[in-house]
Design a protein around this motif. Structure first.
Motif, PDB file in Angstrom:
ATOM      1  N   CYS A 104       0.843  -1.195   0.000  1.00  0.00           N
ATOM      2  CA  CYS A 104       0.000   0.000   0.000  1.00  0.00           C
ATOM      3  C   CYS A 104       0.883   1.253   0.000  1.00  0.00           C
ATOM      4  O   CYS A 104       1.754   1.394   0.856  1.00  0.00           O
ATOM      5  CB  CYS A 104      -0.902  -0.003   1.233  1.00  0.00           C
ATOM      6  N   CYS A 127      -6.148  -2.143   0.099  1.00  0.00           N
ATOM      7  CA  CYS A 127      -5.577  -2.150   1.442  1.00  0.00           C
ATOM      8  C   CYS A 127      -6.705  -2.250   2.484  1.00  0.00           C
ATOM      9  O   CYS A 127      -7.573  -1.387   2.539  1.00  0.00           O
ATOM     10  CB  CYS A 127      -4.760  -0.888   1.671  1.00  0.00           C
ATOM     11  N   GLU A 131       0.133   4.106   0.849  1.00  0.00           N
ATOM     12  CA  GLU A 131      -0.150   4.974   1.995  1.00  0.00           C
ATOM     13  C   GLU A 131       0.454   4.465   3.291  1.00  0.00           C
ATOM     14  O   GLU A 131       1.133   5.189   3.996  1.00  0.00           O
ATOM     15  CB  GLU A 131      -1.666   5.114   2.173  1.00  0.00           C
ATOM     16  N   CYS A 132       0.192   3.184   3.619  1.00  0.00           N
ATOM     17  CA  CYS A 132       0.645   2.703   4.930  1.00  0.00           C
ATOM     18  C   CYS A 132       1.761   1.664   4.847  1.00  0.00           C
ATOM     19  O   CYS A 132       2.423   1.387   5.839  1.00  0.00           O
ATOM     20  CB  CYS A 132      -0.532   2.142   5.727  1.00  0.00           C
ATOM     21  N   CYS A 179      -6.397   1.088   4.955  1.00  0.00           N
ATOM     22  CA  CYS A 179      -6.675   2.424   4.407  1.00  0.00           C
ATOM     23  C   CYS A 179      -8.076   2.534   3.808  1.00  0.00           C
ATOM     24  O   CYS A 179      -8.632   3.629   3.731  1.00  0.00           O
ATOM     25  CB  CYS A 179      -5.639   2.793   3.362  1.00  0.00           C
ATOM     26  N   THR A 210       1.311  -1.541   4.070  1.00  0.00           N
ATOM     27  CA  THR A 210       0.811  -2.903   4.304  1.00  0.00           C
ATOM     28  C   THR A 210       0.754  -3.677   2.988  1.00  0.00           C
ATOM     29  O   THR A 210       0.509  -3.104   1.936  1.00  0.00           O
ATOM     30  CB  THR A 210      -0.649  -2.838   4.832  1.00  0.00           C
TER      31      THR A 210
HETATM   32 ZN   LIG Z   1      -2.854   1.075   3.432  1.00  0.00          ZN
END
Ligand SMILES: [Zn+2]
Length: 207
Positions: A57, A68, A59-60, A71, A62
Motif C-alpha cells: 500500500c 488495502c 499509503e501505509c 486504508c 501494508t
Molecule cells: Zn494502506
C-alpha cells in the motif's frame, strides 16, 4: 556425497530465506521433491501469486492483493496515525485489536552511519500525509534502540510547537532493544494505552 546440481539449486533458493541454514534448506528441498503433483501445483501457484499479485500500500506500507484493508476501512480514524519503521509491525499491532487509526511505514529509522536521512526514510511523505489528512495525533511505534529514539525525537521536534498535533510514543511494557514482532499482544496493547506525549513545549530534555 554432494547433492546433484538441480537439488543444490533448490537448496540455495531456500537458503536465501531468513533463519534457514544449510541443514534446514536441505530438508525442505527433499521434502519439496516428495510433494504430490497436486501439492506441487498448489505450492508453485501460491509462490507465484504471492510474488506477483501482492502489492504494498503506497499509503501505509501494508501488503495487500485487492485493496488495502486498513486504508480502505471507513470506520478507522484518519486523524490518528501510528508510525512504524517496518510494515511487519502493523500486523503485530493489528492482532492486539487495540488500535483503530491509520498507519504510516517509514523506510527504516534515521542513521547517519548507514546514510539513512529523513528524506530517505520518507519523513517528507509522512509530513504531507499529516497535512492532507489533517492528522491530530502521531503515535510513534518505533524500535527502542538508538536509531529508533533518534527518529522519534526528530519527528517530535517537527511538531514541537504545533498545538494541533500531538506526538506520542509507545511507553512501558516494551523492553529496551526489543522489536515489536517478538512481543505478546498484551504487552503491545498496554504500551498503546500508556503512550506518552513527547513533543510538549515544556519537555526540557528535547529542547
Ligand atoms: Zn494502506
Amino acid at each position: 556425497m554432494e547433492p546433484i546440481k538441480t537439488i543444490q539449486d533448490l537448496i540455495d533458493c531456500y537458503k536465501k530465506l531468513p533463519g534457514i541454514g544449510f541443514k534446514t534448506a536441505e530438508r525442505l528441498s527433499y521434502a519439496t521433491l516428495n510433494l504430490s503433483p497436486e501439492e506441487r501445483e498448489e505450492f508453485i501457484k501460491a509462490l507465484d501469486d504471492a510474488t506477483n499479485k501482492v502489492k504494498r500500500c503506497p499509503e501505509c506500507g501494508t501488503f495487500f492483493d485487492t485493496e488495502c484493508p486498513i486504508c480502505s476501512d471507513p470506520k478507522r480514524n484518519r486523524e490518528q496515525i501510528m508510525v512504524v519503521s517496518d510494515s511487519k509491525d502493523i500486523l503485530t499491532i493489528e492482532r492486539t485489536n487495540g488500535f483503530k487509526g491509520h498507519y504510516f511505514t517509514l523506510k527504516g529509522t534515521l542513521s547517519p552511519l548507514k546514510n539513512r536521512t529523513p528524506d530517505e526514510i520518507g519523513i517528507p511523505v509522512l509530513r504531507k500525509k499529516v497535512e492532507t489528512d489533517k492528522v491530530k495525533e502521531l503515535i510513534l511505534a518505533l524500535p527502542t534502540d538508538m536509531e529508533g529514539e533518534t527518529t522519534a525525537l526528530y519527528i517530535a521536534n517537527i511538531y514541537k510547537n504545533n498545538p494541533d498535533i500531538k506526538v506520542s510514543r509507545l511507553a512501558y511494557g516494551i523492553p529496551v532493544g526489543t522489536n515489536l514482532e517478538y512481543l505478546d499482544n498484551l504487552t503491545i496493547a498496554q504500551s498503546i494505552r500508556g503512550r506518552v506525549i513527547i513533543n510538549e513545549k515544556d519537555n526540557k530534555d528535547h529542547e
